[in-house]
Scaffold this motif. Sequence first.
Motif, PDB file in Angstrom:
ATOM      1  N   ARG A 362       0.841  -1.213   0.000  1.00 33.65           N
ATOM      2  CA  ARG A 362       0.000   0.000   0.000  1.00 33.65           C
ATOM      3  C   ARG A 362       0.870   1.254   0.000  1.00 33.65           C
ATOM      4  N   ALA A 363       1.903   1.263   0.819  1.00 32.96           N
ATOM      5  CA  ALA A 363       2.782   2.433   0.883  1.00 32.96           C
ATOM      6  C   ALA A 363       3.467   2.667  -0.463  1.00 32.96           C
ATOM      7  N   LEU A 364       3.889   1.584  -1.103  1.00 32.37           N
ATOM      8  CA  LEU A 364       4.533   1.725  -2.417  1.00 32.37           C
ATOM      9  C   LEU A 364       3.537   2.228  -3.465  1.00 32.37           C
ATOM     10  N   ASP A 365       2.307   1.727  -3.420  1.00 30.05           N
ATOM     11  CA  ASP A 365       1.289   2.202  -4.354  1.00 30.05           C
ATOM     12  C   ASP A 365       1.075   3.711  -4.195  1.00 30.05           C
ATOM     13  N   LEU A 366       0.931   4.156  -2.949  1.00 28.09           N
ATOM     14  CA  LEU A 366       0.661   5.574  -2.691  1.00 28.09           C
ATOM     15  C   LEU A 366       1.870   6.439  -3.019  1.00 28.09           C
ATOM     16  N   ALA A 367       3.051   5.999  -2.605  1.00 28.50           N
ATOM     17  CA  ALA A 367       4.257   6.768  -2.902  1.00 28.50           C
ATOM     18  C   ALA A 367       4.474   6.865  -4.404  1.00 28.50           C
ATOM     19  N   GLY A 368       4.245   5.754  -5.121  1.00 29.66           N
ATOM     20  CA  GLY A 368       4.398   5.767  -6.562  1.00 29.66           C
ATOM     21  C   GLY A 368       3.420   6.708  -7.234  1.00 29.66           C
ATOM     22  N   HIS A 369       2.164   6.682  -6.795  1.00 36.93           N
ATOM     23  CA  HIS A 369       1.150   7.572  -7.352  1.00 36.93           C
ATOM     24  C   HIS A 369       1.509   9.029  -7.092  1.00 36.93           C
ATOM     25  N   LEU A 370       2.010   9.307  -5.890  1.00 36.13           N
ATOM     26  CA  LEU A 370       2.381  10.669  -5.528  1.00 36.13           C
ATOM     27  C   LEU A 370       3.587  11.146  -6.351  1.00 36.13           C
ATOM     28  N   LEU A 371       4.558  10.281  -6.543  1.00 29.42           N
ATOM     29  CA  LEU A 371       5.714  10.645  -7.370  1.00 29.42           C
ATOM     30  C   LEU A 371       5.289  10.921  -8.808  1.00 29.42           C
ATOM     31  N   ASP A 372       4.289  10.198  -9.285  1.00 32.70           N
ATOM     32  CA  ASP A 372       3.797  10.424 -10.644  1.00 32.70           C
ATOM     33  C   ASP A 372       3.116  11.782 -10.792  1.00 32.70           C
ATOM     34  N   LEU A 373       2.661  12.366  -9.672  1.00 34.38           N
ATOM     35  CA  LEU A 373       2.004  13.672  -9.732  1.00 34.38           C
ATOM     36  C   LEU A 373       2.992  14.817  -9.930  1.00 34.38           C
ATOM     37  N   ALA A 374       4.235  14.612  -9.540  1.00 32.32           N
ATOM     38  CA  ALA A 374       5.220  15.689  -9.589  1.00 32.32           C
ATOM     39  C   ALA A 374       5.473  16.121 -11.035  1.00 32.32           C
ATOM     40  N   THR A 377       7.771  14.401 -14.361  1.00 37.72           N
ATOM     41  CA  THR A 377       7.969  12.957 -14.228  1.00 37.72           C
ATOM     42  C   THR A 377       7.265  12.228 -15.373  1.00 37.72           C
ATOM     43  N   VAL A 378       7.672  11.002 -15.598  1.00 41.14           N
ATOM     44  CA  VAL A 378       7.043  10.169 -16.619  1.00 41.14           C
ATOM     45  C   VAL A 378       5.968   9.322 -15.942  1.00 41.14           C
ATOM     46  N   ALA A 379       4.737   9.484 -16.364  1.00 42.42           N
ATOM     47  CA  ALA A 379       3.616   8.780 -15.741  1.00 42.42           C
ATOM     48  C   ALA A 379       3.830   7.269 -15.772  1.00 42.42           C
ATOM     49  N   GLY A 380       3.555   6.630 -14.643  1.00 49.80           N
ATOM     50  CA  GLY A 380       3.656   5.184 -14.563  1.00 49.80           C
ATOM     51  C   GLY A 380       4.976   4.671 -14.037  1.00 49.80           C
ATOM     52  N   GLN A 381       5.961   5.561 -13.895  1.00 42.69           N
ATOM     53  CA  GLN A 381       7.278   5.127 -13.412  1.00 42.69           C
ATOM     54  C   GLN A 381       7.448   5.320 -11.908  1.00 42.69           C
ATOM     55  N   GLY A 382       6.485   5.989 -11.271  1.00 43.53           N
ATOM     56  CA  GLY A 382       6.626   6.321  -9.856  1.00 43.53           C
ATOM     57  C   GLY A 382       6.712   5.111  -8.954  1.00 43.53           C
ATOM     58  N   ARG A 383       5.916   4.080  -9.245  1.00 41.57           N
ATOM     59  CA  ARG A 383       5.882   2.905  -8.375  1.00 41.57           C
ATOM     60  C   ARG A 383       7.235   2.198  -8.354  1.00 41.57           C
ATOM     61  N   GLY A 384       7.835   2.025  -9.520  1.00 36.75           N
ATOM     62  CA  GLY A 384       9.146   1.394  -9.598  1.00 36.75           C
ATOM     63  C   GLY A 384      10.212   2.217  -8.899  1.00 36.75           C
ATOM     64  N   ARG A 385      10.110   3.526  -9.052  1.00 41.01           N
ATOM     65  CA  ARG A 385      11.076   4.405  -8.386  1.00 41.01           C
ATOM     66  C   ARG A 385      10.918   4.327  -6.868  1.00 41.01           C
ATOM     67  N   ALA A 386       9.672   4.303  -6.403  1.00 43.34           N
ATOM     68  CA  ALA A 386       9.412   4.207  -4.961  1.00 43.34           C
ATOM     69  C   ALA A 386       9.984   2.910  -4.407  1.00 43.34           C
ATOM     70  N   GLN A 387       9.797   1.801  -5.127  1.00 39.89           N
ATOM     71  CA  GLN A 387      10.318   0.521  -4.649  1.00 39.89           C
ATOM     72  C   GLN A 387      11.841   0.526  -4.599  1.00 39.89           C
ATOM     73  N   ALA A 388      12.467   1.141  -5.583  1.00 37.92           N
ATOM     74  CA  ALA A 388      13.927   1.203  -5.590  1.00 37.92           C
ATOM     75  C   ALA A 388      14.444   2.003  -4.396  1.00 37.92           C
ATOM     76  N   VAL A 389      13.762   3.107  -4.075  1.00 42.09           N
ATOM     77  CA  VAL A 389      14.173   3.939  -2.931  1.00 42.09           C
ATOM     78  C   VAL A 389      14.010   3.156  -1.627  1.00 42.09           C
ATOM     79  N   LEU A 390      12.920   2.404  -1.502  1.00 40.86           N
ATOM     80  CA  LEU A 390      12.695   1.624  -0.287  1.00 40.86           C
ATOM     81  C   LEU A 390      13.690   0.472  -0.185  1.00 40.86           C
TER      82      LEU A 390
END
Length: 502
Positions: A362-374, A377-390
């Motif tokens: 859930r945290a990765l889903d939300l963090a990824g969605h939030l990163l995609d809002l910035a 950014t390239v839409a759809g890449q936020g989730r993968g980026r969030a997982q890499a950071v975690l």
Amino acid sequence: MTDTLALIPAGIDTYSQPIVYMNEDCHICRSEGFAAQARVRIDLEGRWIIATLNVVGRGSWLGVDQAALSASAWQALGAREGDKAMFSHPEPAASASVIRAKAYGGRLDQAGFAAVVRDTLDNRLSDLDLAAFITACAGDRLDEAETVALTRAMKDAGQTLDWGERTVLDKHCVGGLPGNRTTPIVVAIVAAAGHLIPKTSSRAITSPAGTADTMEVMAPVALDATALRRVVEAEGGCIVWGGGLALSPADDHFIRVERPLDFDSTGQLVASVLSKKAAAGATHVLIDMPVGPTAKVRSMAAAEALGARLSSVGKAMGLNLALHVSDGVAPVGRGIGPALEALDVLAVLRRAPGAPVDLRERALDLAGHLLDLAPGTVAGQGRGRAQAVLDSGAAEAKFLAICAAQGGFREPGTAAQRIEIDAPHAGVLMAVDNRRIARIAKLAGAPRQKSAGIRLLTQIGDRVEKGQPLYELHAETPGELAYALSYAESQTDVITLSESVP
């Protein structure tokens, strides 16, 4: 005989409601005609408050030449023991006619809502007045224009944070899901990814823990605006208690009266959430809406209606707002209660083998969605980026740095009293009642007792045997444990098991 009374602290916590206690034989009480529940203006050295009167019988603990103030009244007046104050009838609240108009079906503009908010903050309105206002606005009695007006009035009445031209990310969950403590993880990921996320959160209102309660187990959260800005400028994010910042301050007063009324109002919920987001300086906001039969939002139809109002009001407030509908069928993680939820948060950040997978995802889903809002950014890449950071440990390091900047990190404690609740028969775990499991955790002492609550030992879909522990009660005293256990044993459908399996 004088026209003043000596002030003493009553030592009574009335939350945010100023209360004054006066002896029924007090000369001012008699001459002014004050009766119980009267509104009383108290003046002291150029400062004043309006409080609700409670009358104390003759021959009791309060002298006829004294007036006792509740904790909130004492603090608001800035009183010191022995100060002498003057007492009088306050001027009638200017917004009384506004509330009456709304009660009779009228529509209010921003000036009308601003008058109600102003009188609320000055304590010119009694709880009966506020209850009338909240009732008049309940259900679908606030249209879109009125919701925008109320949101603006609530925001404008308090402090606002200005971050210049920078992009400021934020998220909010509408609630109703025990253990859903994604915020500290999301903030750590987003800040570690290089974005600004100054997160202000609330303490629990009706739940076993709010984000501020859980975060306070690990670091100080009662920061003022100067300290908050220092933390954010240094680390890119924070997780602090919003109540100390006077962001949309009327909201706390409204919530205090809404809670016992138990009214659902889309307009008031939207105004509450978005006035605080706008006041905190957010530019891009993600709203998480868990949907489930025992969550706050119980159906997709309700989620769609709430989402539509959030989107339209967010646009009017200048916010770039996105919605995230999530599964609200059962609690998230293993812990319910401040310290138990903090342990889950740390397990996810530390990538521990036993970390709750549902909370991590859930945290990765939300963090990824939030990163995609910035922007940029390239839409759809936020989730993968969030997982890499975690997964890299960067989120854990950032979280610890934020804690250090807020005043220092500490490990969560554990409760001294524990007892397991066993399965009455074999079967498959089919459902968990979010509201009742949360009530058990509160009866055990959460959130006031930080280590109290519930540790879930099974999840939906698990097959259990008769006598297998389903969850564990945690309390700090034997009395609280017994109190929670008594209720838990009387509720046979908190956790639903299928019929016995071979």
